[in-house]
Design an enzyme around this catalytic site. Structure first.
Site, PDB file in Angstrom:
ATOM      1  CD  GLU A 423       0.442   8.997  -2.893  1.00  0.00           C
ATOM      2  OE1 GLU A 423       1.516   8.522  -2.469  1.00  0.00           O
ATOM      3  OE2 GLU A 423      -0.093   8.623  -3.949  1.00  0.00           O
ATOM      4  CD  GLN A 445      -2.436   9.134 -10.542  1.00  0.00           C
ATOM      5  OE1 GLN A 445      -1.896   8.055 -10.345  1.00  0.00           O
ATOM      6  NE2 GLN A 445      -1.873  10.085 -11.255  1.00  0.00           N
ATOM      7  CG  PHE A 446      -7.624   6.529  -8.192  1.00  0.00           C
ATOM      8  CD1 PHE A 446      -8.840   6.084  -8.706  1.00  0.00           C
ATOM      9  CD2 PHE A 446      -6.544   6.639  -9.046  1.00  0.00           C
ATOM     10  CE1 PHE A 446      -8.959   5.756 -10.053  1.00  0.00           C
ATOM     11  CE2 PHE A 446      -6.656   6.315 -10.390  1.00  0.00           C
ATOM     12  CZ  PHE A 446      -7.872   5.867 -10.897  1.00  0.00           C
ATOM     13  CG  PHE A 449      -3.460   6.168  -4.336  1.00  0.00           C
ATOM     14  CD1 PHE A 449      -3.033   4.880  -4.066  1.00  0.00           C
ATOM     15  CD2 PHE A 449      -3.976   6.450  -5.577  1.00  0.00           C
ATOM     16  CE1 PHE A 449      -3.117   3.894  -5.042  1.00  0.00           C
ATOM     17  CE2 PHE A 449      -4.058   5.472  -6.554  1.00  0.00           C
ATOM     18  CZ  PHE A 449      -3.631   4.186  -6.283  1.00  0.00           C
ATOM     19  CG  HIS A 490      -7.597   2.317  -8.572  1.00  0.00           C
ATOM     20  ND1 HIS A 490      -6.935   1.154  -8.305  1.00  0.00           N
ATOM     21  CD2 HIS A 490      -6.656   3.175  -9.052  1.00  0.00           C
ATOM     22  CE1 HIS A 490      -5.659   1.291  -8.618  1.00  0.00           C
ATOM     23  NE2 HIS A 490      -5.456   2.506  -9.062  1.00  0.00           N
TER      24      HIS A 490
END
Ligand SMILES: Cc1ncc(C[n+]2csc(CCOP(=O)(O)OP(=O)(O)O)c2C)c(N)n1
Ligand SMILES: [Mg+2]
Length: 687
Positions: A423, A445-446, A449, A490
């Site tokens: 990331e 992605q979430f 992160f 998440h």
């Protein structure tokens, strides 16, 4: 009025070197040129230290004494018209070569009105982004991914470019360096990675940084690229020649190379470091390894007749440095009036979008919030050649939430890039692309992160414009929020954490139409924009989405429901909760609550909400994130500090508990605001 910069002396007339200029079979003119620029840097660094000690330079100074031949040779060999670099805190030499004038840099050190960072950033944290020298921030390792992105932008513009990615032995341990090496190797980017190994990171010797049987250049093999080492402390001319060869090879072959360059640091880490950790013997050996006198000796060994020329260089440089200091000292101090009201780049020119949602209007009806985002991506990729979408699993798979489904097939890997799990470097790479005229859209992605990329987001992207005047237009998509039993890693709402830092804009849509509009609005902004997308909204219901010429209105709040007894301010999925609670209160209690959906969390536009509070005399803020340091605290403060006397009751704050997001549905429900909980709180509060 400040005086013009003094013209450079003859020995600095040329600031380029070709491989052929460096011998060993050519005349020594090239080496003398290298010597001149390195000696200039040495003289400047020594004088900067004196000026610091006299109190004329603030902060601290990290001298490049010992590193000049390395740094100057790279900068002289680079093609300053196309190449990309980010110099380190030991690279004054490279900086001077890149710009050609010492006064640019003295202005930075004196933090005066002529400073390239507008006197906003510390001593060597400057660059010249307009000419592809990317300014550093303190956080070591975090600039080289910018070099990767900016270099890729040059490549995409058709240049045979090389990016110079520099870092120290200390910086070589950072995750960003590993991530970027991997990324550059994966993408086959023409980067020359150079480790400036001076055997120390501050006071920590290499023996305490990495195992001694592991040479740094050997790491190249792990990334599938070529690695080698050179030694400026033994053979500066030879090391510079190897740089020349490698630069030419990277340019021709388009593959990264990693060079571990041995160099030295003749002084402490910074002005205040007295090097008590060095034994006398070690210090003596460091002083004896100084590449600058070695280069001089190599020149004289090749051609003893150069002695008067080298003496002339020393004299010219000494005089020039003094006249540059006098000129820069006379530049006026910066005025606090030059500070902008906020850290944002000014409004961009609006994009002339086609007044359509898709090429096929049948697709605009009966779609989910998630599909609205997919359509917005498609529209952007179709109409805007500078756009670029990146993120994990966003290619063939279409992203964890299928937002990017189908984009790869239509637009190809060059514009829809499935990133490795990195990331930080991928965000830095996107920053570099943005600096080079692209407008990347990055999917995390979430949202959770994004903590992996915190430095890149909040310190690099968020402050870029303020520090350097260069714009970083990029969209950072953050699938956020809970309620789906995804557990604590998440499900988080991170807007407060991210927006505690200046320079990021943020949108948080609650409807499919707003989601579509927000992506366009975020896309055309000249700042990094966070786009929070509540995951629970992705597939809640079907909607129709239309081309909305007023899409930029998402930068202000939306009146969801008028009311007379209280003003409720919220955003994201909570908007639906607020609406449901307000409907219930009206039916059951005959109380009407005016619901506002903020949409834009930064910058905040509160005028209409203030007017509403002035009418209803009550303020409730509702958000899914945690209460303590939550976004509601800021909202309440801003309104109450100006409208205390409009209120007939203390504001009501409804938020999640101050806990990590729990997993089991029963626990998560107890953690997050619920419709019934909100109703109960509102009823008690409204009396
Ligand atoms: C990520 C990070 N951690 C800590 C620091 C504080 N710091 C500044 S310079 C430095 C040492 C750097 O060593 P190296 O990379 O070898 O560069 P050198 O100073 O030797 O040129 C440290 C620890 C920092 N700037 N960045
Ligand atoms: Mg070091």
């Amino acid at each position: 009025m400040s005086s013009p910069f003094p013209p450079a002396p003859p020995c600095l007339a040329v600031r380029d070197l070709r491989a052929d200029d460096l011998g060993p079979d050519s005349p020594t003119a090239g080496l003398v040129r290298l010597y001149a620029w390195a000696a200039l840097s040495r003289r400047a660094d020594n004088r900067i230290l004196e000026l610091f000690r006299q109190g004329l330079i603030k902060g601290t100074v990290t001298g490049g004494q010992g590193n000049e031949v390395l740094s100057a040779s790279l900068a002289l060999l680079a093609d300053k018209t196309i190449d990309v670099v980010s110099f380190t805190h030991r690279d004054l030499a490279g900086h001077i070569v890149w710009s050609g004038h010492l006064c640019d840099h003295l202005n930075q050190y004196f933090a005066n009105a002529g400073s390239p960072t507008f006197a906003r950033e510390g001593n060597i944290h400057h660059g010249d982004p307009a000419h592809r020298s990317l300014p550093m921030i303190s956080h070591l390792g975090s600039m080289i991914s910018h070099v990767a992105g900016r270099t890729d932008a040059q490549l995409r513009a058709g240049h045979r470019v090389v990016g110079l990615a520099l870092f120290g032995d200390g910086g070589s341990s950072t995750g960003d360096v590993h991530e970027t090496l991997n990324l550059a190797a994966l993408l086959s980017l023409p980067l020359l990675f150079v480790i400036e190994n001076n055997r120390y990171a501050y006071s920590t010797p290499i023996a305490e940084q990495f195992p001694q049987n592991a040479e740094l250049w050997h790491r190249a093999a792990g990334y599938g690229i070529e690695g080698l080492k050179v030694d400026f402390t033994a053979d500066p001319a030879g090391a510079a020649r190897t740089f020349a060869t490698c630069l030419a090879r990277v340019r021709a072959e388009g593959r990264p190379i990693l060079i571990e360059a041995h160099t030295c640091r003749l002084r402490g880490h910074a002005a205040y470091d007295t090097c008590d950790y060095l034994s006398a013997i070690e210090n003596a050996s460091i002083q004896a390894s100084d590449p600058l006198p070695k280069l001089r000796a190599q020149i004289l060994a090749a051609d003893a007749a150069q002695a008067p020329e080298l003496d002339r260089v020393d004299t010219e440089i000494e005089a020039w440095v003094e006249s540059c200091i006098q000129v820069s000292l006379a530049v006026p101090r910066p005025s606090p009036d030059s500070l902008p009201a906020d850290a944002y780049a000014p409004e961009a020119a609006p994009i002339a979008w086609q007044p359509t949602v898709t090429a096929d209007s049948a697709k605009e009806d009966n779609i989910t919030f998630a599909q609205a985002l997919t359509l917005a991506h498609g529209k952007i990729l179709r109409e805007r050649p500078e756009s670029f979408v990146l993120g994990q699993d966003i290619g063939t798979y279409g992203g964890a939430f299928k937002i990017t489904e189908g984009l790869l097939a239509l637009h190809g890997r060059a514009r829809v890039f499935n990133t490795p799990l990195a990331e930080s470097a991928c965000t830095g790479y996107a920053i570099g692309l943005a600096l080079g005229g692209h407008r990347p859209i990055e999917e995390f992605q979430f949202a959770d992160f994004c903590t992996e990329a915190m430095t890149q987001l909040v310190l690099n992207a968020g402050t870029y414009f303020f520090r350097s005047g260069a714009k970083v237009p990029m969209v950072v998509r953050l699938p956020a929020g809970g309620g789906l039993t995804f557990g604590s890693f998440h499900s988080q709402e991170l807007e407060s954490a991210l927006l505690a830092f200046p320079g990021l804009k943020a949108l948080y849509p609650s409807t499919a139409q707003d989601a579509f509009d927000c992506l366009l609005a975020a896309y055309e902004d000249d700042n990094p924009v966070l786009l929070f997308e509540h995951k629970a909204l992705y597939r809640r219901g079907k909607h129709s989405v239309a081309w909305n010429p007023a899409f930029r209105e998402v930068w202000g709040p939306r009146l969801v429901r008028p009311g007379a007894h209280a003003t409720l301010v919220t955003y994201g999925e909570m908007t639906q909760l607020a609406q449901a609670a307000a409907e219930y209160l009206e039916t059951e209690y005959e109380k009407t609550v005016e619901v506002w959906d903020l949409r834009a969390l930064a910058p905040l536009k509160l005028d209409e909400i203030r007017a509403s509070v002035a009418r209803t005399h009550r303020l409730c803020v509702l958000h899914e994130g945690r209460r303590t340091h939550g976004f509601g605290a800021e909202l309440v403060s801003r309104i109450v500090e100006e409208q205390f006397f409009d209120l007939e009751a203390a504001p009501l704050r409804v938020a999640a508990l101050d806990l990590p997001v729990p997993f089991a549905p029963e626990l998560e429900q107890a953690y997050r605001p619920t419709r019934d909980g909100l109703i109960e709180k509102l009823v008690n509060w409204l009396g």
